[in-house]
Design a protein around this motif. Structure first.
Motif, PDB file in Angstrom:
ATOM      1  N   VAL A   1       0.810  -1.216   0.000  1.00  0.00           N
ATOM      2  CA  VAL A   1       0.000   0.000   0.000  1.00  0.00           C
ATOM      3  C   VAL A   1       0.846   1.270   0.000  1.00  0.00           C
ATOM      4  O   VAL A   1       0.368   2.338  -0.387  1.00  0.00           O
ATOM      5  N   ALA A   2       2.115   1.161   0.417  1.00  0.00           N
ATOM      6  CA  ALA A   2       2.990   2.337   0.477  1.00  0.00           C
ATOM      7  C   ALA A   2       4.406   1.913   0.116  1.00  0.00           C
ATOM      8  O   ALA A   2       5.277   1.840   0.980  1.00  0.00           O
ATOM      9  N   PRO A   3       4.660   1.628  -1.155  1.00  0.00           N
ATOM     10  CA  PRO A   3       5.980   1.136  -1.567  1.00  0.00           C
ATOM     11  C   PRO A   3       7.071   2.184  -1.402  1.00  0.00           C
ATOM     12  O   PRO A   3       7.026   3.249  -1.999  1.00  0.00           O
TER      13      PRO A   3
ATOM     14  N   ALA B   1       2.117   7.065   1.297  1.00  0.00           N
ATOM     15  CA  ALA B   1       3.089   7.690   0.402  1.00  0.00           C
ATOM     16  C   ALA B   1       4.085   6.628  -0.029  1.00  0.00           C
ATOM     17  O   ALA B   1       4.290   5.634   0.669  1.00  0.00           O
ATOM     18  N   GLY B   2       4.683   6.861  -1.179  1.00  0.00           N
ATOM     19  CA  GLY B   2       5.655   5.906  -1.672  1.00  0.00           C
ATOM     20  C   GLY B   2       6.265   6.360  -2.979  1.00  0.00           C
ATOM     21  O   GLY B   2       6.090   7.510  -3.391  1.00  0.00           O
ATOM     22  N   SER B   3       6.958   5.447  -3.644  1.00  0.00           N
ATOM     23  CA  SER B   3       7.677   5.783  -4.864  1.00  0.00           C
ATOM     24  C   SER B   3       6.694   6.191  -5.954  1.00  0.00           C
ATOM     25  O   SER B   3       5.641   5.578  -6.112  1.00  0.00           O
TER      26      SER B   3
ATOM     27  N   ILE C   1      12.773  -1.757   0.559  1.00  0.00           N
ATOM     28  CA  ILE C   1      11.862  -2.746   1.158  1.00  0.00           C
ATOM     29  C   ILE C   1      10.690  -2.935   0.210  1.00  0.00           C
ATOM     30  O   ILE C   1       9.716  -2.185   0.239  1.00  0.00           O
ATOM     31  N   ARG C   2      10.801  -3.928  -0.668  1.00  0.00           N
ATOM     32  CA  ARG C   2       9.825  -4.101  -1.744  1.00  0.00           C
ATOM     33  C   ARG C   2       8.836  -5.242  -1.516  1.00  0.00           C
ATOM     34  O   ARG C   2       7.859  -5.353  -2.243  1.00  0.00           O
ATOM     35  N   SER C   3       9.107  -6.110  -0.554  1.00  0.00           N
ATOM     36  CA  SER C   3       8.218  -7.260  -0.356  1.00  0.00           C
ATOM     37  C   SER C   3       7.660  -7.249   1.065  1.00  0.00           C
ATOM     38  O   SER C   3       8.319  -6.778   1.991  1.00  0.00           O
TER      39      SER C   3
END
Length: 370
Positions: free
Chosen positions: A184-186, A204-206, A325-327
């Motif tokens: 939900v927030a990569p 928020a994220g990439s 932290i992608r997973s």
């Protein structure tokens, strides 16, 4: 002189300049400062200690932070013995800051969209141009003033979106809920916090990942976010880009300088920008006043982003690690580490420490003798 952008940085800088006796025009493309707000309005303890913010516009103190893994099970609990955060009524803060700026002598002109500047002449859409000896860009993360002045521009961003809605008073102390979940927030996190009257629910994220469905991600998160409260009135949506590449190197030239998001005045790790915005605005006002008084271009070196960036190396490295932290499994492992004594100490230092932004007072220009 001209300040473009009436966010917190622009308002604060304009007021400080006017108090120093300068003639200041502050313009903003919005017709009302209550619209187009892009910040949650979380003020940290360091800001509350050092700046005079009206208590009536601040929610109750927040001392407890809960950090959740993707599973939402067994959050890390951090508790301070001091009020670490307070959430502000940002429309009220902007109105208060505008009144203070105008009382200091700043002329505020809303509904004026900046088009460009050349040879000291500033152009606006549908309005006469204005001659300005010095232009301050407080026009946001994707600053057009920065490009026109040949200054550095932000290149690293995360993108955030938030729902704000009224809630019924609970009588309980507010808690800052943070969810580390790349689904939900990569590259960043989701959050829930309230100011006693309104709940703020955001993600928020990439940019690449969020662009594919930012509203969907936010609505999905809000549906079952921890600590959420049922709305008692209309929901407001906020959002926009957040620069996380650190303070830009080239911030000033003889024609103007940058403040706020335009200058990259945002912590690369926590993405908090209200504290650095006020601190850097103080420095920018001092440097501007001295430069305009003396005409000495050497004074502008007192507003050198390169010197400040040296203090950001650790935060920039942590930002890259955070973005990696992608997973969900990796996020679960990261939160598991935070349960350890070393992890709790590190998290408390980041969330409750005094070092959220480098000390800019050492970079103030030394007044020249007459």
């Amino acid at each position: 002189m001209l300040v473009v952008g009436a966010g917190l940085a622009g308002l604060h800088t304009a007021r400080r300049l006017a108090l120093g006796g300068l003639s200041v025009l502050l313009v903003d493309r919005r017709s009302s400062l209550a619209t187009g707000i892009r910040t949650t309005g979380i003020f940290v303890r360091r800001t509350l200690d050092d700046f005079d913010l009206p208590g009536r516009l601040l929610g109750p103190g927040v001392r407890e932070v809960l950090i959740y893994p993707p599973s939402r099970r067994t959050p890390v609990r951090l508790v301070s013995d001091r009020d670490e955060y307070r959430v502000a009524d940002m429309p009220g803060v902007y109105a208060h800051a505008r009144a203070a700026a105008e009382a200091a002598g700043v002329r505020v002109r809303l509904g004026s969209r900046y088009i460009g500047v050349a040879a000291g002449l500033v152009r606006f859409a549908g309005a006469d141009p204005v001659a300005a000896r010095f232009v301050i860009g407080a026009d946001g993360a994707r600053s057009r003033v920065a490009r026109d002045l040949g200054l550095d521009v932000n290149r690293r961003f995360i993108v955030g979106a938030e729902l704000v809605h009224p809630i019924a008073p609970t009588g309980r102390a507010p808690v800052f809920h943070c969810v580390l979940d790349p689904r939900v927030a990569p590259g960043y996190l989701g959050w829930v916090i309230d100011d006693g009257r309104h709940a703020h629910v955001g993600v928020a994220g990439s940019p690449a990942a969020m662009r594919s469905g930012l509203r969907h991600l936010l609505d999905s998160f809000a549906a079952d976010a921890p600590g959420r409260a049922a709305p008692t009135g209309p929901i407001e949506r906020r959002g926009g880009p957040i620069p996380v590449g650190g303070v830009l190197r080239r911030l000033a030239c003889p024609a103007g300088l940058l403040v706020g998001d335009a200058a990259g005045d945002v912590s690369p790790l926590t993405a908090g920008g209200l504290d650095p915005c006020l601190r850097m605005s103080d420095l920018a006002a001092a440097v501007t006043a001295e430069f305009l008084r003396t005409g000495d271009e050497g004074v502008l070196r007192g507003y050198d982003g390169g010197a400040l960036r040296a203090r950001f190396r650790g935060r920039l490295l942590l930002r890259r690690a955070f973005a990696g932290i992608r997973s969900p499994l990796l996020a679960e492992a990261a939160v598991a580490f935070l349960h350890s004594p070393a992890g709790q100490a590190a998290a408390a230092r980041i969330l409750f420490g005094d070092g959220s932004f480098p000390d800019v007072s050492v970079h103030r220009p030394t007044p020249l003798r007459a």
